[in-house]
Design an enzyme around this catalytic site. Structure first.
Site, PDB file in Angstrom:
ATOM      1  N   CYS A 126       0.814  -1.224   0.000  1.00  0.00           N
ATOM      2  CA  CYS A 126       0.000   0.000   0.000  1.00  0.00           C
ATOM      3  C   CYS A 126       0.847   1.273   0.000  1.00  0.00           C
ATOM      4  O   CYS A 126       0.590   2.210  -0.771  1.00  0.00           O
ATOM      5  CB  CYS A 126      -0.971  -0.004   1.176  1.00  0.00           C
ATOM      6  SG  CYS A 126      -0.263  -0.597   2.715  1.00  0.00           S
ATOM      7  N   HIS A 234      -2.791   6.340   4.668  1.00  0.00           N
ATOM      8  CA  HIS A 234      -1.360   6.437   4.980  1.00  0.00           C
ATOM      9  C   HIS A 234      -0.827   7.784   4.467  1.00  0.00           C
ATOM     10  O   HIS A 234      -1.237   8.264   3.404  1.00  0.00           O
ATOM     11  CB  HIS A 234      -0.571   5.333   4.275  1.00  0.00           C
ATOM     12  CG  HIS A 234      -0.809   3.945   4.794  1.00  0.00           C
ATOM     13  ND1 HIS A 234      -1.469   3.671   5.968  1.00  0.00           N
ATOM     14  CD2 HIS A 234      -0.432   2.741   4.286  1.00  0.00           C
ATOM     15  CE1 HIS A 234      -1.506   2.362   6.163  1.00  0.00           C
ATOM     16  NE2 HIS A 234      -0.884   1.776   5.147  1.00  0.00           N
TER      17      HIS A 234
HETATM   18  N1  LIG Z   1      -4.932  -3.483   5.141  1.00  0.00           N
HETATM   19  C1  LIG Z   1      -4.233  -2.935   4.161  1.00  0.00           C
HETATM   20  O1  LIG Z   1      -4.047  -1.710   4.049  1.00  0.00           O
HETATM   21  C2  LIG Z   1      -3.649  -3.799   3.098  1.00  0.00           C
HETATM   22  C3  LIG Z   1      -3.126  -3.173   1.980  1.00  0.00           C
HETATM   23  C4  LIG Z   1      -2.586  -3.945   0.974  1.00  0.00           C
HETATM   24  C5  LIG Z   1      -2.578  -5.305   1.110  1.00  0.00           C
HETATM   25  N2  LIG Z   1      -3.070  -5.913   2.212  1.00  0.00           N
HETATM   26  C6  LIG Z   1      -3.012  -7.381   2.274  1.00  0.00           C
HETATM   27  O2  LIG Z   1      -4.323  -7.919   2.130  1.00  0.00           O
HETATM   28  C7  LIG Z   1      -4.449  -9.096   2.912  1.00  0.00           C
HETATM   29  C8  LIG Z   1      -5.645  -9.006   3.825  1.00  0.00           C
HETATM   30  O3  LIG Z   1      -5.526  -7.872   4.668  1.00  0.00           O
HETATM   31  P1  LIG Z   1      -6.729  -7.352   5.585  1.00  0.00           P
HETATM   32  O4  LIG Z   1      -6.253  -6.105   6.183  1.00  0.00           O
HETATM   33  O5  LIG Z   1      -8.012  -7.386   4.823  1.00  0.00           O
HETATM   34  O6  LIG Z   1      -6.787  -8.525   6.705  1.00  0.00           O
HETATM   35  P2  LIG Z   1      -8.020  -9.036   7.563  1.00  0.00           P
HETATM   36  O7  LIG Z   1      -9.009  -7.955   7.775  1.00  0.00           O
HETATM   37  O8  LIG Z   1      -7.424  -9.718   8.735  1.00  0.00           O
HETATM   38  O9  LIG Z   1      -8.741 -10.148   6.619  1.00  0.00           O
HETATM   39  C9  LIG Z   1      -8.153 -11.368   6.277  1.00  0.00           C
HETATM   40  C10 LIG Z   1      -9.023 -12.137   5.292  1.00  0.00           C
HETATM   41  O10 LIG Z   1      -8.324 -13.311   4.865  1.00  0.00           O
HETATM   42  C11 LIG Z   1      -9.115 -14.465   5.140  1.00  0.00           C
HETATM   43  N3  LIG Z   1      -8.259 -15.592   5.510  1.00  0.00           N
HETATM   44  C12 LIG Z   1      -7.370 -15.653   6.523  1.00  0.00           C
HETATM   45  N4  LIG Z   1      -6.783 -16.871   6.544  1.00  0.00           N
HETATM   46  C13 LIG Z   1      -7.323 -17.573   5.517  1.00  0.00           C
HETATM   47  C14 LIG Z   1      -7.138 -18.889   5.031  1.00  0.00           C
HETATM   48  N5  LIG Z   1      -6.289 -19.735   5.603  1.00  0.00           N
HETATM   49  N6  LIG Z   1      -7.882 -19.282   3.968  1.00  0.00           N
HETATM   50  C15 LIG Z   1      -8.771 -18.445   3.380  1.00  0.00           C
HETATM   51  N7  LIG Z   1      -8.988 -17.185   3.794  1.00  0.00           N
HETATM   52  C16 LIG Z   1      -8.260 -16.758   4.858  1.00  0.00           C
HETATM   53  C17 LIG Z   1      -9.996 -14.054   6.296  1.00  0.00           C
HETATM   54  O11 LIG Z   1     -11.110 -14.910   6.375  1.00  0.00           O
HETATM   55  P3  LIG Z   1     -11.886 -15.155   7.784  1.00  0.00           P
HETATM   56  O12 LIG Z   1     -12.774 -13.958   7.983  1.00  0.00           O
HETATM   57  O13 LIG Z   1     -12.669 -16.395   7.510  1.00  0.00           O
HETATM   58  O14 LIG Z   1     -10.857 -15.303   8.834  1.00  0.00           O
HETATM   59  C18 LIG Z   1     -10.338 -12.628   5.876  1.00  0.00           C
HETATM   60  O15 LIG Z   1     -11.332 -12.654   4.872  1.00  0.00           O
HETATM   61  C19 LIG Z   1      -3.105  -9.286   3.596  1.00  0.00           C
HETATM   62  O16 LIG Z   1      -2.343 -10.155   2.799  1.00  0.00           O
HETATM   63  C20 LIG Z   1      -2.502  -7.919   3.607  1.00  0.00           C
HETATM   64  O17 LIG Z   1      -1.102  -7.962   3.612  1.00  0.00           O
HETATM   65  C21 LIG Z   1      -3.619  -5.184   3.217  1.00  0.00           C
END
Ligand SMILES: NC(=O)c1ccc[n+]([C@@H]2O[C@H](COP(=O)([O-])OP(=O)(O)OC[C@H]3O[C@@H](n4cnc5c(N)ncnc54)[C@H](OP(=O)(O)O)[C@@H]3O)[C@@H](O)[C@H]2O)c1
Length: 329
Positions: A126, A234
């Site tokens: 990001c 950010h």
């Molecule tokens: N937040 C940011 O600004 C941002 C920016 C760029 C990229 N990202 C990336 O995007 C990803 C998600 O971030 P987030 O902030 O959305 O996290 P989050 O709110 O914790 O959400 C995680 C998601 O992944 C799913 N998940 C976790 N373990 C899994 C598994 N073993 N199999 C299938 N689904 C699974 C979860 O499902 P459940 O609800 O069933 O647990 C949930 O839908 C990460 O890789 C992060 O690095 C985040």
């Protein structure tokens, strides 16, 4: 056009669904995918109810595109399985970004590199995306030598657990900690994990990913990443030394002409980018444009974007749109 959203129940997943709907992405079938914990859960997209499914069922359904936002381990294990059945994966995690066989794409800069053979495409970090969106037009004109960036990153960049920690602290409630310290009324010089060289992984992403996106290793980036108690968006303080001299008015014009960038820069009216005003917007906002008076050919600027939008969901949807438009999926 069958599209699977992996991590649909997460924070990025939620914004992904919003962005797909807002942009009227031409999908004919949508698969909402999450961990076993969420399988069977009902979610609504464009007024229609969907049931969350697991990854194995999603692979079996052979979607055209799978947009992953479910953490690096899930991507490492499952993206190749989707690619094997012919699905094109757009991955939001850090799993594939520095893999030399995978492209790292910000559509406004390098979508033209994509071909139908690219079955796993990486979405940059990001804080990298907003940084390169502002650096790219300036690099083309003045050629960067060195960039020093300090970030002020929101808790939403860590995920649901971190947003909850901040909310608990504000409400005076004891709860689970996403960070090793309180985040309310604090600033943690610690984003992601520490590496052997003393930098954090986030800092090294900021140093390496822009070189890959701009396909140029001749400039260097030194980063310090700091977590602050903002809920979304950010911010970055950026010092860029160029090989060639610049005029501030021309810098302003080049930034304004860059698709997806908006200049907000007028000290007389207290106009500058701020995270609460970047919230829910797709643009990257740039302001506080100043000449560094201590060094030749050097510019200071302040860059703000919604990390869940252009920093994640919007960029991934733009990549998917490009794939559809060019007939690559
Ligand atoms: N937040 C940011 O600004 C941002 C920016 C760029 C990229 N990202 C990336 O995007 C990803 C998600 O971030 P987030 O902030 O959305 O996290 P989050 O709110 O914790 O959400 C995680 C998601 O992944 C799913 N998940 C976790 N373990 C899994 C598994 N073993 N199999 C299938 N689904 C699974 C979860 O499902 P459940 O609800 O069933 O647990 C949930 O839908 C990460 O890789 C992060 O690095 C985040």
């Amino acid at each position: 056009m069958k599209v699977a959203v992996i991590g649909a129940t997460g924070m990025v997943g939620d914004v992904m669904l919003k962005v797909l709907a807002e942009r009227n992405f031409p999908l004919t079938e949508l698969l909402l995918v999450a961990s076993e914990r969420s399988v069977g859960k009902k979610m609504t997209f464009q007024g229609k109810e969907h049931t969350v499914i697991g990854l194995a069922d999603a692979v079996a359904a052979r979607p055209n595109i799978a947009i992953f936002s479910a953490g690096g381990d899930t991507s490492l294990e499952w993206a190749p399985k989707f690619a094997e059945v012919g699905t094109t994966v757009v991955d939001n995690s850090s799993a594939w970004r520095m893999d030399p066989t995978k492209k790292l794409v910000v559509p406004e800069i390098n979508a033209h590199e994509l071909t139908a053979e690219d079955k796993i495409i990486a979405n940059p970090n990001c804080s990298t995306i907003q940084l390169v969106m502002a650096l790219y037009p300036l690099h083309k004109k003045y050629k960067m030598k060195r960039v020093v960036v300090s970030t002020y990153q929101s808790v939403s960049g860590t995920g649901v657990k971190a947003v909850q920690q901040l909310e608990n602290e504000i409400a005076g409630v004891q709860g689970e900690m996403a960070y090793p310290y309180p985040i309310g009324r604090n600033a943690l010089p610690h984003c992601d994990v520490f590496m052997e060289n003393g930098y954090t992984k986030e800092e090294m992403k900021l140093a390496r990913e822009p070189q890959k996106i701009l396909d140029d290793r001749t400039f260097s980036i030194s980063a310090t990443a700091v977590r602050i108690p903002t809920a979304g968006g950010h911010s970055e303080s950026v010092n860029v030394e160029f090989e060639n001299d610049f005029e501030l008015n021309e810098v302003r014009r080049l930034l304004n002409e860059m698709p997806g960038v908006t200049v907000q820069d007028n000290p007389d009216t207290n106009t500058y980018p701020m995270p609460i005003y970047a919230h829910d917007k797709d643009e990257v906002f740039v302001g506080r444009l100043r000449r560094d008076e201590t060094q030749r050919n050097t510019l200071n600027m302040w860059i703000v974007a919604d990390n869940l939008r252009k920093g994640a969901a919007t960029n991934a949807v733009q990549i998917s749109e490009y794939l559809v438009e060019k007939g690559l999926v």
